[in-house]
Design a protein around this motif. Sequence first.
Motif, PDB file in Angstrom:
ATOM      1  N   SER A 145       0.863  -1.185   0.000  1.00 54.71           N
ATOM      2  CA  SER A 145       0.000   0.000   0.000  1.00 54.71           C
ATOM      3  C   SER A 145       0.902   1.238   0.000  1.00 54.71           C
ATOM      4  CB  SER A 145      -0.892   0.002   1.240  1.00 54.71           C
ATOM      5  OG  SER A 145      -0.116   0.176   2.400  1.00 54.71           O
ATOM      6  N   GLU A 146       0.334   2.343  -0.462  1.00 51.07           N
ATOM      7  CA  GLU A 146       1.113   3.599  -0.524  1.00 51.07           C
ATOM      8  C   GLU A 146       1.620   3.972   0.857  1.00 51.07           C
ATOM      9  OE1 GLU A 146      -1.324   6.617  -2.265  1.00 51.07           O
ATOM     10  OE2 GLU A 146      -1.783   5.337  -3.992  1.00 51.07           O
ATOM     11  N   ARG A 147       0.763   3.727   1.852  1.00 50.69           N
ATOM     12  CA  ARG A 147       1.133   4.101   3.220  1.00 50.69           C
ATOM     13  C   ARG A 147       2.398   3.376   3.656  1.00 50.69           C
ATOM     14  NH1 ARG A 147      -0.250   1.082   7.312  1.00 50.69           N
ATOM     15  NH2 ARG A 147      -1.673   0.011   5.920  1.00 50.69           N
ATOM     16  N   LEU A 148       2.500   2.098   3.317  1.00 54.41           N
ATOM     17  CA  LEU A 148       3.662   1.331   3.758  1.00 54.41           C
ATOM     18  C   LEU A 148       4.929   1.753   3.028  1.00 54.41           C
ATOM     19  CD1 LEU A 148       2.081  -2.192   4.287  1.00 54.41           C
ATOM     20  CD2 LEU A 148       3.085  -0.713   6.017  1.00 54.41           C
ATOM     21  N   VAL A 149       4.799   2.169   1.785  1.00 52.77           N
ATOM     22  CA  VAL A 149       5.982   2.678   1.070  1.00 52.77           C
ATOM     23  C   VAL A 149       6.428   4.000   1.707  1.00 52.77           C
ATOM     24  CG1 VAL A 149       6.885   3.464  -1.142  1.00 52.77           C
ATOM     25  CG2 VAL A 149       5.255   1.570  -1.072  1.00 52.77           C
ATOM     26  N   GLU A 150       5.441   4.863   1.962  1.00 48.57           N
ATOM     27  CA  GLU A 150       5.783   6.152   2.590  1.00 48.57           C
ATOM     28  C   GLU A 150       6.388   5.933   3.966  1.00 48.57           C
ATOM     29  OE1 GLU A 150       2.195   8.447   2.610  1.00 48.57           O
ATOM     30  OE2 GLU A 150       2.128   8.490   0.422  1.00 48.57           O
ATOM     31  N   ARG A 151       5.826   4.969   4.651  1.00 47.49           N
ATOM     32  CA  ARG A 151       6.294   4.689   6.014  1.00 47.49           C
ATOM     33  C   ARG A 151       7.764   4.258   6.015  1.00 47.49           C
ATOM     34  NH1 ARG A 151       6.071   4.251  10.817  1.00 47.49           N
ATOM     35  NH2 ARG A 151       5.741   2.312  11.964  1.00 47.49           N
ATOM     36  N   TRP A 152       8.160   3.524   4.995  1.00 41.80           N
ATOM     37  CA  TRP A 152       9.558   3.129   4.897  1.00 41.80           C
ATOM     38  C   TRP A 152      10.460   4.355   4.849  1.00 41.80           C
ATOM     39  CZ3 TRP A 152      13.147  -0.390   5.444  1.00 41.80           C
ATOM     40  CH2 TRP A 152      14.393  -0.158   4.858  1.00 41.80           C
ATOM     41  N   TRP A 153      10.070   5.302   4.033  1.00 40.19           N
ATOM     42  CA  TRP A 153      10.916   6.478   3.870  1.00 40.19           C
ATOM     43  C   TRP A 153      10.868   7.376   5.093  1.00 40.19           C
ATOM     44  CZ3 TRP A 153      14.775   6.265   0.883  1.00 40.19           C
ATOM     45  CH2 TRP A 153      14.741   5.404  -0.219  1.00 40.19           C
ATOM     46  N   GLU A 154       9.738   7.364   5.787  1.00 44.50           N
ATOM     47  CA  GLU A 154       9.683   8.104   7.065  1.00 44.50           C
ATOM     48  C   GLU A 154      10.665   7.490   8.057  1.00 44.50           C
ATOM     49  OE1 GLU A 154       4.925   9.029   6.673  1.00 44.50           O
ATOM     50  OE2 GLU A 154       5.652   7.898   8.415  1.00 44.50           O
ATOM     51  N   LEU A 155      10.675   6.163   8.094  1.00 42.57           N
ATOM     52  CA  LEU A 155      11.580   5.463   9.002  1.00 42.57           C
ATOM     53  C   LEU A 155      13.032   5.766   8.637  1.00 42.57           C
ATOM     54  CD1 LEU A 155      10.066   1.890   9.440  1.00 42.57           C
ATOM     55  CD2 LEU A 155      10.476   3.586  11.223  1.00 42.57           C
ATOM     56  N   ALA A 156      13.315   5.690   7.339  1.00 49.00           N
ATOM     57  CA  ALA A 156      14.681   5.933   6.894  1.00 49.00           C
ATOM     58  C   ALA A 156      15.102   7.368   7.238  1.00 49.00           C
ATOM     59  CB  ALA A 156      14.791   5.689   5.396  1.00 49.00           C
ATOM     60  N   ALA A 157      14.174   8.304   7.056  1.00 53.75           N
ATOM     61  CA  ALA A 157      14.495   9.707   7.332  1.00 53.75           C
ATOM     62  C   ALA A 157      14.678   9.947   8.825  1.00 53.75           C
ATOM     63  CB  ALA A 157      13.385  10.603   6.788  1.00 53.75           C
ATOM     64  N   SER A 158      14.022   9.109   9.623  1.00 55.24           N
ATOM     65  CA  SER A 158      14.125   9.327  11.070  1.00 55.24           C
ATOM     66  C   SER A 158      15.427   8.763  11.647  1.00 55.24           C
ATOM     67  CB  SER A 158      12.921   8.710  11.784  1.00 55.24           C
ATOM     68  OG  SER A 158      12.957   7.308  11.648  1.00 55.24           O
ATOM     69  N   HIS A 159      16.187   8.062  10.813  1.00 48.43           N
ATOM     70  CA  HIS A 159      17.488   7.533  11.264  1.00 48.43           C
ATOM     71  C   HIS A 159      18.586   7.961  10.297  1.00 48.43           C
ATOM     72  CE1 HIS A 159      14.553   4.948  13.234  1.00 48.43           C
ATOM     73  NE2 HIS A 159      15.475   4.703  14.143  1.00 48.43           N
ATOM     74  N   PRO A 160      18.702   9.260  10.050  1.00 45.62           N
ATOM     75  CA  PRO A 160      19.645   9.703   9.013  1.00 45.62           C
ATOM     76  C   PRO A 160      21.099   9.446   9.379  1.00 45.62           C
ATOM     77  CG  PRO A 160      18.809  11.585  10.236  1.00 45.62           C
ATOM     78  CD  PRO A 160      18.076  10.388  10.743  1.00 45.62           C
ATOM     79  N   GLU A 161      21.345   9.297  10.669  1.00 47.87           N
ATOM     80  CA  GLU A 161      22.739   9.139  11.104  1.00 47.87           C
ATOM     81  C   GLU A 161      23.243   7.732  10.865  1.00 47.87           C
ATOM     82  OE1 GLU A 161      20.239   7.533  14.210  1.00 47.87           O
ATOM     83  OE2 GLU A 161      20.132   9.327  12.995  1.00 47.87           O
ATOM     84  N   SER A 162      22.341   6.812  10.569  1.00 49.83           N
ATOM     85  CA  SER A 162      22.743   5.411  10.501  1.00 49.83           C
ATOM     86  C   SER A 162      22.454   4.848   9.115  1.00 49.83           C
ATOM     87  CB  SER A 162      21.952   4.627  11.552  1.00 49.83           C
ATOM     88  OG  SER A 162      22.131   3.250  11.363  1.00 49.83           O
ATOM     89  N   SER A 163      23.323   3.956   8.667  1.00 47.45           N
ATOM     90  CA  SER A 163      23.066   3.322   7.374  1.00 47.45           C
ATOM     91  C   SER A 163      22.031   2.223   7.516  1.00 47.45           C
ATOM     92  CB  SER A 163      24.356   2.734   6.812  1.00 47.45           C
ATOM     93  OG  SER A 163      24.876   1.779   7.711  1.00 47.45           O
ATOM     94  N   VAL A 164      21.777   1.802   8.721  1.00 44.07           N
ATOM     95  CA  VAL A 164      20.723   0.802   8.951  1.00 44.07           C
ATOM     96  C   VAL A 164      19.742   1.345   9.965  1.00 44.07           C
ATOM     97  CG1 VAL A 164      22.085  -1.255   8.402  1.00 44.07           C
ATOM     98  CG2 VAL A 164      22.159  -0.312  10.704  1.00 44.07           C
ATOM     99  N   LEU A 165      18.514   0.921   9.815  1.00 45.21           N
ATOM    100  CA  LEU A 165      17.494   1.355  10.760  1.00 45.21           C
ATOM    101  C   LEU A 165      17.724   0.687  12.102  1.00 45.21           C
ATOM    102  CD1 LEU A 165      14.253   1.047   8.659  1.00 45.21           C
ATOM    103  CD2 LEU A 165      15.495   3.103   9.247  1.00 45.21           C
ATOM    104  N   ALA A 166      17.324   1.373  13.141  1.00 44.66           N
ATOM    105  CA  ALA A 166      17.357   0.735  14.451  1.00 44.66           C
ATOM    106  C   ALA A 166      16.543  -0.555  14.352  1.00 44.66           C
ATOM    107  CB  ALA A 166      16.748   1.666  15.475  1.00 44.66           C
ATOM    108  N   ALA A 167      17.062  -1.606  14.960  1.00 46.92           N
ATOM    109  CA  ALA A 167      16.431  -2.920  14.794  1.00 46.92           C
ATOM    110  C   ALA A 167      14.960  -2.895  15.183  1.00 46.92           C
ATOM    111  CB  ALA A 167      17.191  -3.945  15.624  1.00 46.92           C
ATOM    112  N   GLY A 168      14.644  -2.211  16.233  1.00 52.17           N
ATOM    113  CA  GLY A 168      13.251  -2.175  16.698  1.00 52.17           C
ATOM    114  C   GLY A 168      12.332  -1.579  15.658  1.00 52.17           C
ATOM    115  N   ALA A 169      12.741  -0.448  15.077  1.00 55.99           N
ATOM    116  CA  ALA A 169      11.902   0.220  14.079  1.00 55.99           C
ATOM    117  C   ALA A 169      11.736  -0.659  12.847  1.00 55.99           C
ATOM    118  CB  ALA A 169      12.528   1.554  13.701  1.00 55.99           C
ATOM    119  N   PHE A 170      12.816  -1.325  12.468  1.00 57.03           N
ATOM    120  CA  PHE A 170      12.733  -2.194  11.292  1.00 57.03           C
ATOM    121  C   PHE A 170      11.798  -3.372  11.565  1.00 57.03           C
ATOM    122  CE2 PHE A 170      14.072  -5.703   8.569  1.00 57.03           C
ATOM    123  CZ  PHE A 170      13.983  -5.086   7.326  1.00 57.03           C
ATOM    124  N   ASP A 171      11.879  -3.924  12.764  1.00 54.89           N
ATOM    125  CA  ASP A 171      11.006  -5.053  13.106  1.00 54.89           C
ATOM    126  C   ASP A 171       9.540  -4.638  13.054  1.00 54.89           C
ATOM    127  OD1 ASP A 171      13.237  -6.543  13.428  1.00 54.89           O
ATOM    128  OD2 ASP A 171      13.169  -6.635  15.622  1.00 54.89           O
TER     129      ASP A 171
END
Lengths: 250, 386
Positions: free
Chosen positions: A82-108
């Motif tokens: 769904s569009e929401r889930l694609v957008e949500r991915w980028w929100e998550l990525a933007a919320s962890h700009p300092e890291s090349s990987v998302l915090a494990a909890g957020a990714f889970d």
Amino acid sequence: MALEKDALTMAKLRGGIRIVEGERFAWPRALSERLSLNSGVCFEGENVYPRTDWRTPGSDELALLTGGNADACDQLVLIRLSERLVERWWELAASHPESSVLAAGAFDVYAGEVMEFLSFKQVEFPSVCRFEARITAPGLPSIHQTVGGLTALQPAGRLVGGINLSDEESALVILNLTETQLSDLVPTLPASASLSEKARVFLTHCSDYPQTRISLAPGEGFWLPSTSVIVDGDNRGREQIDVQLVIRAA
Amino acid sequence: MNAVTTARLTEPGPLDLLVLQPTPFCNINCSYCYLPDRRSRKQISSEVLDRVFDQVFTSGLVRQPFTVVWHAGEPLVLPPRFYEKAFALLAALNVNKVSVAHSFQTNATLIDDDWCQFIRAHDLRIGVSVDGPAFLHDRFRKTYSGQGTFARVLEGMQRLREYKIPFHVISVLTRASLDYPDELFDFYVGLGSDRVGFNVEEIEGPNTTSSLNAVDARPMLTRFLSRFYDLAERANPPIHVREFDSARAALLAPPGVSPPPDQQNTPMAIVSVDCDGNFSTFSPELLGLPSTHYDGFALGNILTDSLADAVKSPRLMAIERDIRAGVERCKATCSYFNYCGGGAPVNKYFENGSFDSSETMFCRMSRQAVVDVVLHKLERSPVGVQ
């Protein structure tokens, strides 16, 4: 090494893995518009890459790729977040700009939401699976380019599916023959040979056998047949990095 | 007249909804529409409006604020100046200054700047009928030439948003919708509308079949509702779904509290008037639909008959008696009665052939499935109970 038939006849597409659109997803374009075929593969050292002469399949070829009532275990199913889930991915990525990987909890949490969504769509998950975010550079002919390209040995966890999370179209390349077909076509290899070995032998002798390319818009993905299949990504033509959410059987 | 027909079974009113048909004409041609004469370009006359408002305010039915719903055709095919006059007429006859809200249920295809200015000036309540994203909406909501209407609806809603006019959305759920709760949810979030109502595709009048009238439809609908409930609950800001809110209120009512009487089962709680002045009560859809049993559902014509007389008419008594018997039947046989109040007469009549009947497909889909889902969610997440 002998093959079942003369290599010349193998330049023609055979019916094997069928590509279908997931039933419970909304599709903005026709399946035929996202499929292309080429004239086979080329070799660079040990690596096998699809040739770049992609073309629109003819109607007979389209029927072989998408038609008929293939056994469900031989179907590659297209899926779409769904569009929401694609957008949500980028929100998550933007919320962890300092890291090349998302915090494990957020990714889970994100993986859980994707799984909930796909489960509602009646996509069947293995009993235990692992989600990964796989990032690859643009312009590459393979996402396995250092380990064999199209015929690379797959990691231990069987690839179940993948979703294009980037904001650019990505492409999946498959050899549309099932393992059973490859075994029949390469009878000299022992039954214990890996799918990659069978594919390598087959493509060495039948390098003109057409490969199938499936274009995936942002948010679109694939769910592989339960039987093993030769598959690779093709990042040629991309301008930005390829981000895929990869799902493997654990 | 015998004792049965003269005995008042239920106190008429108070009036809650006055449903006025400004015109039966609709500029689009939805395939599931129940309105038989939606190509007719008739329009309600000022004489009819004058009589309606005069009678409503003198009938004794107005005992609380009520809402005028302009519906049963596309109300926006008539220009704002028509409504300007109608509102002035109503205000002039509203000598007791009862609070009256005006509500429009529209397909939004005709909303332009003039309409937006009018809507804001009169603080109108707007409901937009849209069935979700284009791939769902355009399956059924088409023009007379068979083209989808989604793009025009979206334009209309965009205009409402530009003018900061709040609106709620009503979507008809068909079998085709039930695989797409996430897509519908994303659509509503994108619209910025936080109030949604789901109408199931009903069997009534000319719409004699429903894609939901199948054995597997209820589990499909339940899955849909369950998924949508989860999405709506997690949304920030939350999305209010009319059906969930009603079911939650009924389920959380203190023990022993009777369900509120359903407007559709209470005589004169809803009064429907068509553009010719014919009027009826109970389910608004009844007015335009045929009935050999009651010789039609109209109780009279506002130009020649009075609402006060209609309340005592043998036809209303007969309809009311059968509706009441149907409600009693629901009470005796349906485990959902306390959360429903007795079903919708129009669905009983057109699905079961009689008001004096109980469960319908509409009950199973619109009420029972919703209660099941909300109850399940409340049981699993009691901390979420407000």
